[in-house]
Design an enzyme around this catalytic site. Structure first.
Site, mmCIF file in Angstrom:
data_model
loop_
_atom_site.group_PDB
_atom_site.id
_atom_site.type_symbol
_atom_site.label_atom_id
_atom_site.label_comp_id
_atom_site.label_asym_id
_atom_site.label_seq_id
_atom_site.Cartn_x
_atom_site.Cartn_y
_atom_site.Cartn_z
ATOM 1 N N SER A 156 49.108 -115.121 -23.145
ATOM 2 C CA SER A 156 48.440 -113.826 -23.108
ATOM 3 C C SER A 156 47.463 -113.760 -21.932
ATOM 4 O O SER A 156 47.842 -113.986 -20.797
ATOM 5 C CB SER A 156 47.759 -113.561 -24.456
ATOM 6 O OG SER A 156 47.431 -112.214 -24.627
ATOM 7 N N ASP A 183 57.720 -108.911 -28.596
ATOM 8 C CA ASP A 183 56.338 -108.573 -28.218
ATOM 9 C C ASP A 183 56.284 -107.076 -27.901
ATOM 10 O O ASP A 183 57.074 -106.566 -27.108
ATOM 11 C CB ASP A 183 55.924 -109.395 -26.999
ATOM 12 C CG ASP A 183 54.423 -109.405 -26.757
ATOM 13 O OD1 ASP A 183 53.765 -108.386 -27.034
ATOM 14 O OD2 ASP A 183 53.913 -110.433 -26.269
ATOM 15 N N HIS A 198 53.920 -110.735 -30.457
ATOM 16 C CA HIS A 198 53.057 -111.411 -29.488
ATOM 17 C C HIS A 198 52.615 -112.776 -30.007
ATOM 18 O O HIS A 198 52.409 -113.701 -29.221
ATOM 19 C CB HIS A 198 51.836 -110.531 -29.208
ATOM 20 C CG HIS A 198 50.969 -111.050 -28.106
ATOM 21 N ND1 HIS A 198 51.413 -111.220 -26.810
ATOM 22 C CD2 HIS A 198 49.657 -111.440 -28.096
ATOM 23 C CE1 HIS A 198 50.441 -111.688 -26.060
ATOM 24 N NE2 HIS A 198 49.374 -111.845 -26.822
#
Length: 348
Positions: A139, A293, A322
């Protein structure tokens, strides 16, 4: 009556690297920028076994160190010297919650350029490290890894970029703007600053986040019940609300601003030319999106991967959205990441 907020996050056994009179990319000079970091394993004699693992949104090093361990772990600290630098704004490094800027005074904008420059100085000045065997991140941590690859291509041999982007997409910005609008509707947000802990806003923030971070299939198949939650409401309260109630809201806003404007080409080197910035990443790179995601989509990741000269596209076949990129509760996704990292590190 609502439950009391959880106590603030605490961390121990970490170090602080101090950078006096640090000029941020936005032009503000911080009298003493502080970068908190923790190391795992031992640095070898020629300093060739370094893995940099920056933190992600809202996280501190103890939130992501679960994947560091022995040979059976995703990151092997018996073989590699692993360094987790805490992202600026996360409450351990320089952040709204611990800065000399007075309450109500606008905390300066932090760019990932600031993060990676501070990290590079720390590695060089504390350990004499000038080259990374791998930059690994999930991320926002992977956004920093890609910044390393673009800005310092001769300093990075490999990059594992998990569930991320080189430039925050317009759709991702919509997600983030929704989070910010939700949080700042709390009555404790006054003149651009949270004066007290905004419990109502943080609970709402967590519920909005829950709808984006996991896939439709995750909820359709009621996976949360297998994790020990008794209902969807129990999952939202004990997982998502509880997680964000531990955070400082001003820190969350600072890191959100960094994420909104994340762009490896937004600097003097590339001057907004994303294709040029992607082409400059010469490190062997695995782009590893989550197949489901919702805000770092595999479609967006594939577009970026194709513009890197030495990138391989390896989507995670998972319904965990995610969170597939940080699978502390899902063994199958852990094994996928372990295999990917092993392949990347064994690639000469």
């Amino acid at each position: 009556m609502s439950a009391p907020a959880s106590p603030p996050l605490a961390a121990s056994n970490y170090q602080i690297f101090r950078l006096p009179d640090f000029t941020l990319k936005c032009g503000v000079v911080v009298p003493e920028l502080q970068l908190a970091y923790k190391t795992y394993g031992n640095l070898n004699r020629d300093r060739s076994n370094v893995v940099l693992y920056p933190t992600s949104y809202g996280a501190q090093h103890m939130d992501i160190e679960w994947l560091i361990g022995g040979p059976d772990s995703i990151l092997d600290s018996t073989r590699y010297f692993i360094v987790i630098p805490n992202m600026l704004g996360n409450g351990l490094s320089t952040s709204p919650s611990n800065s000399p800027f007075p309450p109500g005074h606008p905390f300066p904008f932090i760019s990932h350029v600031d993060n990676v420059i501070a990290q590079r100085r720390m590695l060089a000045e504390v350990f004499g490290i000038t080259r990374l065997a791998m930059a690994y991140g999930w991320s926002m941590g992977a956004q920093q890894a890609l910044h390393w690859g673009a800005l310092f291509p001769d300093s990075v041999e490999r990059i594992a970029a998990v569930c991320t982007s080189a430039r925050t997409s317009p759709h991702n910005q919509v997600f983030l703007e929704g989070l910010r609008a939700t949080l700042t509707t709390d009555p404790n947000f006054v003149e651009g600053y949270f004066r007290t802990h905004p419990e109502k806003g943080l609970r709402a923030f967590g519920r909005v986040y829950a709808g984006w971070a996991l896939s439709q299939a995750f909820y359709r198949e009621h996976v949360y019940l297998s994790l020990g939650y008794t209902s969807l409401e129990d999952f939202l309260v004990r997982d998502w609300e509880a997680s964000f109630l531990r955070r400082d809201a001003n820190n969350l806003l600072s890191m959100l601003q960094t994420w909104l404007h994340s762009d490896i080409s937004d600097n003097d080197v590339f001057q907004g030319d994303l294709d040029k910035a992607l082409a400059s990443i010469t490190a062997k790179t695995f782009i590893i999106p989550g197949q489901t995601d919702l805000y770092f989509t595999p479609e967006d990741s594939l577009i970026e991967a194709r513009k890197m000269p030495n990138a391989e596209f390896r989507p995670i076949p998972s319904i965990w959205g995610h969170r597939a990129g940080n699978p502390s509760k899902h063994l199958q996704d852990q094994l996928f990441l372990k295999a990917a990292v092993a392949d990347l590190l064994n690639d000469s």
